[in-house]
Motif scaffolding. Sequence first.
Motif, PDB file in Angstrom:
ATOM      1  N   PRO A  36      49.546  34.566 -16.920  1.00 38.08           N
ATOM      2  CA  PRO A  36      47.957  34.636 -16.245  1.00 38.08           C
ATOM      3  C   PRO A  36      47.686  35.618 -15.205  1.00 38.08           C
ATOM      4  N   VAL A  37      46.876  36.274 -14.646  1.00 41.91           N
ATOM      5  CA  VAL A  37      46.669  37.190 -13.822  1.00 41.91           C
ATOM      6  C   VAL A  37      46.527  36.853 -12.174  1.00 41.91           C
ATOM      7  N   LEU A  38      47.129  37.263 -11.517  1.00 41.52           N
ATOM      8  CA  LEU A  38      46.152  37.225 -10.133  1.00 41.52           C
ATOM      9  C   LEU A  38      46.074  38.317  -9.774  1.00 41.52           C
ATOM     10  N   SER A  39      44.783  37.987  -9.369  1.00 37.07           N
ATOM     11  CA  SER A  39      43.758  39.358  -8.921  1.00 37.07           C
ATOM     12  C   SER A  39      43.368  39.769  -7.486  1.00 37.07           C
ATOM     13  N   VAL A  40      43.247  41.265  -6.623  1.00 40.79           N
ATOM     14  CA  VAL A  40      42.557  41.089  -5.363  1.00 40.79           C
ATOM     15  C   VAL A  40      40.877  41.607  -5.142  1.00 40.79           C
ATOM     16  N   SER A  41      40.871  40.944  -4.819  1.00 36.61           N
ATOM     17  CA  SER A  41      39.187  41.619  -4.393  1.00 36.61           C
ATOM     18  C   SER A  41      38.670  41.390  -3.385  1.00 36.61           C
ATOM     19  N   HIS A  42      37.633  41.561  -3.032  1.00 36.46           N
ATOM     20  CA  HIS A  42      37.272  41.778  -1.801  1.00 36.46           C
ATOM     21  C   HIS A  42      35.176  41.833  -2.879  1.00 36.46           C
ATOM     22  N   ASP A  43      35.584  41.717  -3.747  1.00 36.03           N
ATOM     23  CA  ASP A  43      33.889  41.721  -4.442  1.00 36.03           C
ATOM     24  C   ASP A  43      33.884  40.112  -5.159  1.00 36.03           C
ATOM     25  N   VAL A  44      32.247  39.491  -4.455  1.00 36.53           N
ATOM     26  CA  VAL A  44      32.045  38.157  -4.699  1.00 36.53           C
ATOM     27  C   VAL A  44      31.658  38.479  -6.450  1.00 36.53           C
ATOM     28  N   GLY A  45      30.711  39.497  -6.545  1.00 37.46           N
ATOM     29  CA  GLY A  45      30.240  39.265  -7.783  1.00 37.46           C
ATOM     30  C   GLY A  45      31.677  39.485  -9.281  1.00 37.46           C
ATOM     31  N   GLU A  46      32.352  40.179  -8.716  1.00 45.47           N
ATOM     32  CA  GLU A  46      34.203  39.750 -10.002  1.00 45.47           C
ATOM     33  C   GLU A  46      34.298  38.780  -9.834  1.00 45.47           C
ATOM     34  N   CYS A  47      34.161  37.952  -8.707  1.00 44.47           N
ATOM     35  CA  CYS A  47      34.447  36.905  -8.470  1.00 44.47           C
ATOM     36  C   CYS A  47      34.184  36.089  -9.573  1.00 44.47           C
ATOM     37  N   TYR A  48      32.833  36.015  -9.215  1.00 51.80           N
ATOM     38  CA  TYR A  48      31.655  35.498 -10.225  1.00 51.80           C
ATOM     39  C   TYR A  48      31.647  35.469 -11.845  1.00 51.80           C
TER      40      TYR A  48
END
Lengths: 258, 241
Positions: free
Chosen positions: A207-219
């Motif tokens: 399982p992964v928990l990542s941090v991002s502020h990038d919408v594209g990356e989430c999609y």
Amino acid sequence: MSAKTQTGKLLEVTMAHRVGALSLRVEFALTQPWTVLFGPSGSGKTTVLRAIAGFVRPDTGRIVYGPQERTLVNTAEGVFVPTHKRPVRSAAQAARLFPQMTVKENVAYGMGWGSHPADERQVLVEVMELMRLTTLAERRPKELSGGEQQRAAVARAVAAAVAFDGVGDRVDKAMLLLDEPFAGLDGRLRDELAVGLRDWLARWQVPVLSVSHDVGECYLLGAEVVRMADGQVMEQGPVETVLESERARLLARLHAHD
Amino acid sequence: MQLISLQVLDLQALDLQALWLTLRLALSTTALLLLLALPLAWWIASGRGLGRVLVQAMVALPLVLPPTVLGYYLLVAMGPLTAPGRLLMRVFGHPLAFSFTGLLIGSAIYSLPFAVQPLVAGFGGVDASYLEAAAGLGASPWRTFRSVVLPLTRSSLLTSAVLAFTHTVGEFGVVLMLGGNIPGAKRTLSISLYDQVQDFNYGAANRTALVLLGMSLVALAAIYLLPGLQKTNGRQADVVR
């Protein structure tokens, strides 16, 4: 064997913490293979990640790792498991490759505790390929570009998480924590790496928990999203639901430029 | 010109027993000091607090204390007149004063700051985020120390060893007090030099002094000569980010 408990929770986090001007107060549970902590910088994402990893001691709170309900932090009972004893492997945003080791030695650093060294060699080869590091294997960190360093740092954490087999522990899978794993990478390469990594890790059930502020990356990751702002969890759910308004706003801005 | 005759290789005239004792003492002290200084320096460098400040002050004490004072206290502590001295006597089976073990203990205490300080500085210079990176990969503090901290602080380690060695070679007061200047047995080169000057034997004194000078120079040159030991505190790797 799945890392989920009967309740389906991989990780439960309840914490309050004060750092500088930010007053953090979050409560969430992870249930999906890949979850992204999403939010603007300064919203407290990294602090939450560092608390789960064991680098930050929350003022108050409780962090419980899903399988076998292993308590990592419980301030009320004075429980605080040190970082290296947590079933958690992490990569910070800064690469911090060990300068005296080659890329390959760096990536293999967190391996080698498992009981199947042969399997681990195969994992190492696959991770190196996955993160496009094979041709850089013998280089030293100072001979790499920033993006290459970042890929190697992510690969190092990924390899450590997959190699984790809970020797002497009751936990069978480590959780992987990645802080802005793809932030420094260019569009196309980022997309390929993100999707490749997601699929490969799903195979290993890490399982992964990542941090991002990038919408594209989430999609791209098709991840569950925990949206944070000002030290609070605003919303949690599938990316389509949580970030729809964000996406609409970005699209509107894009069209305004047409 | 007799004063500067360079008959260094005239080993007959050199106090070989003193040379041998000096080397043996300096090497043993260096080895013992590294064993002591590594954990001690790591502990001092890795935190704050009154306890650490006090320990650091105690470690640094031999820097300002007259060596004869230190030697005197050690002599008393090791002698049969005090309880600790009697205890040590029982443990070792003989009085520690005027023995090699006694000299070793005295030298180690006297040179302790020279072994500890470079390491404290070196460890303090290691970016804490490397330690976090290792811990985040599941490495225990001990493994992090061995595999990350030590390789990044090789130059400090060498400096520490060389300073401990040269400082022990050159020490006088402590050895004089603890060794008692027993010819042959407990006389180091620096004391031999003193005796030679007392005897107006300047030829011998000259050779002894040159040997001491040479040993110090060679040891110090090692710090500057060995390649790849400079600025390895792990700061160059992440320039890009």
